[in-house]
Design a protein around this motif. Structure first.
Motif, PDB file in Angstrom:
ATOM      1  N   LEU A 141       0.829  -1.208   0.000  1.00  0.00           N
ATOM      2  CA  LEU A 141       0.000   0.000   0.000  1.00  0.00           C
ATOM      3  C   LEU A 141       0.866   1.262   0.000  1.00  0.00           C
ATOM      4  O   LEU A 141       0.550   2.253  -0.673  1.00  0.00           O
ATOM      5  N   ALA A 142       1.984   1.232   0.733  1.00  0.00           N
ATOM      6  CA  ALA A 142       2.890   2.381   0.740  1.00  0.00           C
ATOM      7  C   ALA A 142       3.547   2.569  -0.622  1.00  0.00           C
ATOM      8  O   ALA A 142       3.739   3.705  -1.081  1.00  0.00           O
ATOM      9  N   ALA A 143       3.892   1.460  -1.286  1.00  0.00           N
ATOM     10  CA  ALA A 143       4.479   1.553  -2.633  1.00  0.00           C
ATOM     11  C   ALA A 143       3.477   2.145  -3.619  1.00  0.00           C
ATOM     12  O   ALA A 143       3.841   2.964  -4.484  1.00  0.00           O
ATOM     13  N   LEU A 144       2.203   1.756  -3.491  1.00  0.00           N
ATOM     14  CA  LEU A 144       1.165   2.368  -4.322  1.00  0.00           C
ATOM     15  C   LEU A 144       1.089   3.865  -4.063  1.00  0.00           C
ATOM     16  O   LEU A 144       0.918   4.665  -4.994  1.00  0.00           O
ATOM     17  N   GLY A 145       1.219   4.253  -2.785  1.00  0.00           N
ATOM     18  CA  GLY A 145       1.208   5.672  -2.446  1.00  0.00           C
ATOM     19  C   GLY A 145       2.332   6.427  -3.126  1.00  0.00           C
ATOM     20  O   GLY A 145       2.134   7.568  -3.593  1.00  0.00           O
ATOM     21  N   LEU A 146       3.503   5.826  -3.213  1.00  0.00           N
ATOM     22  CA  LEU A 146       4.622   6.473  -3.895  1.00  0.00           C
ATOM     23  C   LEU A 146       4.306   6.707  -5.367  1.00  0.00           C
ATOM     24  O   LEU A 146       4.615   7.768  -5.917  1.00  0.00           O
ATOM     25  N   PHE A 147       3.699   5.722  -6.007  1.00  0.00           N
ATOM     26  CA  PHE A 147       3.353   5.878  -7.423  1.00  0.00           C
ATOM     27  C   PHE A 147       2.297   6.958  -7.611  1.00  0.00           C
ATOM     28  O   PHE A 147       2.362   7.749  -8.556  1.00  0.00           O
ATOM     29  N   VAL A 148       1.325   7.000  -6.721  1.00  0.00           N
ATOM     30  CA  VAL A 148       0.292   8.040  -6.813  1.00  0.00           C
ATOM     31  C   VAL A 148       0.919   9.426  -6.662  1.00  0.00           C
ATOM     32  O   VAL A 148       0.607  10.352  -7.419  1.00  0.00           O
ATOM     33  N   LEU A 149       1.823   9.564  -5.708  1.00  0.00           N
ATOM     34  CA  LEU A 149       2.476  10.862  -5.488  1.00  0.00           C
ATOM     35  C   LEU A 149       3.351  11.251  -6.674  1.00  0.00           C
ATOM     36  O   LEU A 149       3.379  12.420  -7.077  1.00  0.00           O
ATOM     37  N   GLY A 150       4.075  10.282  -7.236  1.00  0.00           N
ATOM     38  CA  GLY A 150       4.869  10.573  -8.426  1.00  0.00           C
ATOM     39  C   GLY A 150       3.997  11.009  -9.590  1.00  0.00           C
ATOM     40  O   GLY A 150       4.339  11.929 -10.340  1.00  0.00           O
ATOM     41  N   TYR A 151       2.844  10.361  -9.721  1.00  0.00           N
ATOM     42  CA  TYR A 151       1.906  10.705 -10.787  1.00  0.00           C
ATOM     43  C   TYR A 151       1.331  12.104 -10.573  1.00  0.00           C
ATOM     44  O   TYR A 151       1.168  12.875 -11.527  1.00  0.00           O
ATOM     45  N   VAL A 152       1.019  12.417  -9.317  1.00  0.00           N
ATOM     46  CA  VAL A 152       0.531  13.769  -9.001  1.00  0.00           C
ATOM     47  C   VAL A 152       1.589  14.806  -9.361  1.00  0.00           C
ATOM     48  O   VAL A 152       1.270  15.876  -9.906  1.00  0.00           O
ATOM     49  N   GLY A 153       2.843  14.499  -9.074  1.00  0.00           N
ATOM     50  CA  GLY A 153       3.930  15.418  -9.431  1.00  0.00           C
ATOM     51  C   GLY A 153       4.003  15.677 -10.920  1.00  0.00           C
ATOM     52  O   GLY A 153       4.185  16.817 -11.368  1.00  0.00           O
ATOM     53  N   ILE A 154       3.836  14.607 -11.715  1.00  0.00           N
ATOM     54  CA  ILE A 154       3.830  14.772 -13.176  1.00  0.00           C
ATOM     55  C   ILE A 154       2.636  15.617 -13.605  1.00  0.00           C
ATOM     56  O   ILE A 154       2.748  16.497 -14.472  1.00  0.00           O
ATOM     57  N   GLY A 155       1.475  15.357 -12.986  1.00  0.00           N
ATOM     58  CA  GLY A 155       0.284  16.127 -13.328  1.00  0.00           C
ATOM     59  C   GLY A 155       0.442  17.601 -13.024  1.00  0.00           C
ATOM     60  O   GLY A 155       0.010  18.461 -13.806  1.00  0.00           O
ATOM     61  N   ILE A 156       1.072  17.915 -11.893  1.00  0.00           N
ATOM     62  CA  ILE A 156       1.319  19.316 -11.544  1.00  0.00           C
ATOM     63  C   ILE A 156       2.217  19.974 -12.578  1.00  0.00           C
ATOM     64  O   ILE A 156       2.017  21.128 -12.971  1.00  0.00           O
ATOM     65  N   SER A 157       3.211  19.223 -13.050  1.00  0.00           N
ATOM     66  CA  SER A 157       4.131  19.765 -14.055  1.00  0.00           C
ATOM     67  C   SER A 157       3.429  19.991 -15.390  1.00  0.00           C
ATOM     68  O   SER A 157       3.682  20.985 -16.073  1.00  0.00           O
ATOM     69  N   PHE A 158       2.529  19.054 -15.777  1.00  0.00           N
ATOM     70  CA  PHE A 158       1.894  19.100 -17.096  1.00  0.00           C
ATOM     71  C   PHE A 158       0.801  20.151 -17.206  1.00  0.00           C
ATOM     72  O   PHE A 158       0.700  20.852 -18.217  1.00  0.00           O
ATOM     73  N   TYR A 159      -0.080  20.197 -16.225  1.00  0.00           N
ATOM     74  CA  TYR A 159      -1.331  20.938 -16.354  1.00  0.00           C
ATOM     75  C   TYR A 159      -1.070  22.399 -16.745  1.00  0.00           C
ATOM     76  O   TYR A 159      -0.190  23.040 -16.188  1.00  0.00           O
ATOM     77  N   PRO A 160      -1.837  22.917 -17.733  1.00  0.00           N
ATOM     78  CA  PRO A 160      -2.997  22.336 -18.414  1.00  0.00           C
ATOM     79  C   PRO A 160      -2.663  21.644 -19.731  1.00  0.00           C
ATOM     80  O   PRO A 160      -3.550  21.434 -20.555  1.00  0.00           O
ATOM     81  N   TYR A 161      -1.412  21.295 -19.944  1.00  0.00           N
ATOM     82  CA  TYR A 161      -1.024  20.679 -21.214  1.00  0.00           C
ATOM     83  C   TYR A 161      -1.342  19.192 -21.207  1.00  0.00           C
ATOM     84  O   TYR A 161      -1.127  18.498 -20.213  1.00  0.00           O
ATOM     85  N   ILE A 162      -1.799  18.684 -22.351  1.00  0.00           N
ATOM     86  CA  ILE A 162      -1.954  17.250 -22.545  1.00  0.00           C
ATOM     87  C   ILE A 162      -0.819  16.730 -23.419  1.00  0.00           C
ATOM     88  O   ILE A 162      -0.459  15.557 -23.365  1.00  0.00           O
ATOM     89  N   VAL A 163      -0.252  17.624 -24.242  1.00  0.00           N
ATOM     90  CA  VAL A 163       0.983  17.328 -24.993  1.00  0.00           C
ATOM     91  C   VAL A 163       1.979  18.412 -24.608  1.00  0.00           C
ATOM     92  O   VAL A 163       1.979  19.508 -25.157  1.00  0.00           O
ATOM     93  N   PRO A 164       2.797  18.137 -23.616  1.00  0.00           N
ATOM     94  CA  PRO A 164       3.731  19.179 -23.144  1.00  0.00           C
ATOM     95  C   PRO A 164       4.735  19.508 -24.240  1.00  0.00           C
ATOM     96  O   PRO A 164       5.266  18.597 -24.867  1.00  0.00           O
ATOM     97  N   THR A 165       5.029  20.697 -24.443  1.00  0.00           N
ATOM     98  CA  THR A 165       4.426  21.925 -23.987  1.00  0.00           C
ATOM     99  C   THR A 165       3.758  22.618 -25.184  1.00  0.00           C
ATOM    100  O   THR A 165       3.908  23.808 -25.397  1.00  0.00           O
ATOM    101  N   SER A 166       2.974  21.809 -25.923  1.00  0.00           N
ATOM    102  CA  SER A 166       2.436  22.250 -27.208  1.00  0.00           C
ATOM    103  C   SER A 166       0.920  22.406 -27.230  1.00  0.00           C
ATOM    104  O   SER A 166       0.407  23.362 -27.809  1.00  0.00           O
ATOM    105  N   LEU A 167       0.189  21.465 -26.628  1.00  0.00           N
ATOM    106  CA  LEU A 167      -1.270  21.471 -26.721  1.00  0.00           C
ATOM    107  C   LEU A 167      -1.888  21.382 -25.330  1.00  0.00           C
ATOM    108  O   LEU A 167      -1.542  20.486 -24.551  1.00  0.00           O
TER     109      LEU A 167
END
Length: 334
Positions: free
Chosen positions: A260-286
């Motif tokens: 469960l803790a390992a899943l938490g790490l993946f969720v947090l890493g994914y959140v970090g990527i989402g923070i970096s991307f938003y609002p782009y779906i194709v960084p950094t073009s669209l």
């Protein structure tokens, strides 16, 4: 007040991709670790631990990919040409892994071949997913609503390093899954491997947390500008808490806690990527609004999603509930 359908669909696609990563990640991880367990009985138990759920886990990949094509067609048409090679490699790996599940039980002469197909297919799929992620994070050039890069733009030191890091991360999910689902010496060996994969994953997350912000100015601004810099403090603290729970769970034989803790790490890493991307779906073009289908299409498809998503979640939850607990080495699921 108008409903932002593009944003809602971006959230649905993001959730589907996350569900795929954390669910299919652990059974790919089991395949990655296969060569470290040479005993046939151990390998049988390892495959039995994921046999009831592995194909259902891939439902989320279909939902994410199909949803992207239907809801964000411009993003789909841009990302695919940029990532043809790693995506094809991923699909080939998943095919070998899936066929190995069925054929390994039905042959003695070719059993070793299917063992390696299971391990190799799992590793190839995980590595290709990491390479694709790394190439996407680097950014995909778009000119006149079409991919403007070359055939080999996806192949860079960053994307290769991301591929290796995802293999390590999936190995962590796989080893902690085995700790949770198995008994005896197999469980203890998985526990020892989990310590190694935990440290390797921690190192990989630290490296990419320092590397990624300097790939694009927008990432640097997002992570160190106000107010989003708050996440630069909160996310690492939550990651540290997950690592602490993981290590104490391994040490104290709380066998479900490390997974469960390992899943938490993946969720947090994914959140970090989402923070970096938003609002782009194709960084950094669209952005998600640039790439979205017409409003009428988004609304029509959302009706289907509202019906199907609860059904998929209910089926997934029920299957994990039915097959909860440790795997009996004498019975199994096959």
């Amino acid at each position: 007040m108008a409903i932002d359908l593009a944003f809602i669909w971006a959230a649905i696609i993001a959730f589907a991709v996350l569900a795929y990563v954390i669910l299919d990640g652990f059974d790919l991880g089991v395949g990655i670790l296969f060569p470290l367990f040479p005993e046939k009985q151990d390998r049988d138990v390892m495959m039995n631990s994921v046999a009831p759920v592995w194909d259902g886990n891939e439902t989320w990949l279909v939902l994410g990919g199909g949803g992207l094509m239907a809801v964000f067609p411009l993003a789909y048409a841009t990302i695919l040409p940029a990532l043809y090679a790693p995506i094809i490699a991923m699909l080939v790996g998943l095919i070998f892994r899936g066929v190995a599940f069925e054929y390994r039980w039905r042959t003695r002469r070719w059993e070793n071949f299917w063992n390696w197909a299971f391990a190799g297919g799992s590793t190839m799929a995980a590595f290709a997913q990491g390479v694709a992620l790394g190439a996407l994070v680097q950014g995909i050039p778009v000119v006149n609503r079409a991919y403007a890069g070359g055939w080999w733009d996806w192949l860079t030191p960053f994307s290769i390093a991301t591929g290796v890091a995802l293999v390590v991360g999936y190995a962590l999910l796989g080893s902690t899954w085995l700790v949770m689902k198995t008994t005896g010496e197999l469980c203890e060996q998985a526990r020892r491997i989990s310590y190694v994969t935990t440290i390797a994953t921690l190192a990989a997350m630290a490296i990419f947390s320092l590397w990624t912000p300097f790939l694009e100015p927008i990432y640097l601004q997002r992570w160190f500008g106000w107010p989003t810099a708050i996440f630069s403090i909160v996310v690492p603290l939550l990651c540290a808490a997950c690592f602490a729970l993981l290590l104490t769970g391994l040490k104290n034989h709380r066998d479900s806690r490390p997974f469960l803790a390992a899943l938490g790490l993946f969720v947090l890493g994914y959140v970090g990527i989402g923070i970096s991307f938003y609002p782009y779906i194709v960084p950094t073009s669209l952005t998600i609004w640039d790439a979205a289908a017409p409003e009428s299409s988004l609304a029509f498809l959302l009706v289907g999603a509202v019906v199907l998503l609860p059904l998929i979640l209910a089926y997934t939850g029920y299957s994990y509930w039915v097959f909860r607990g440790k795997v009996d080495p004498e019975e199994g699921y096959h």
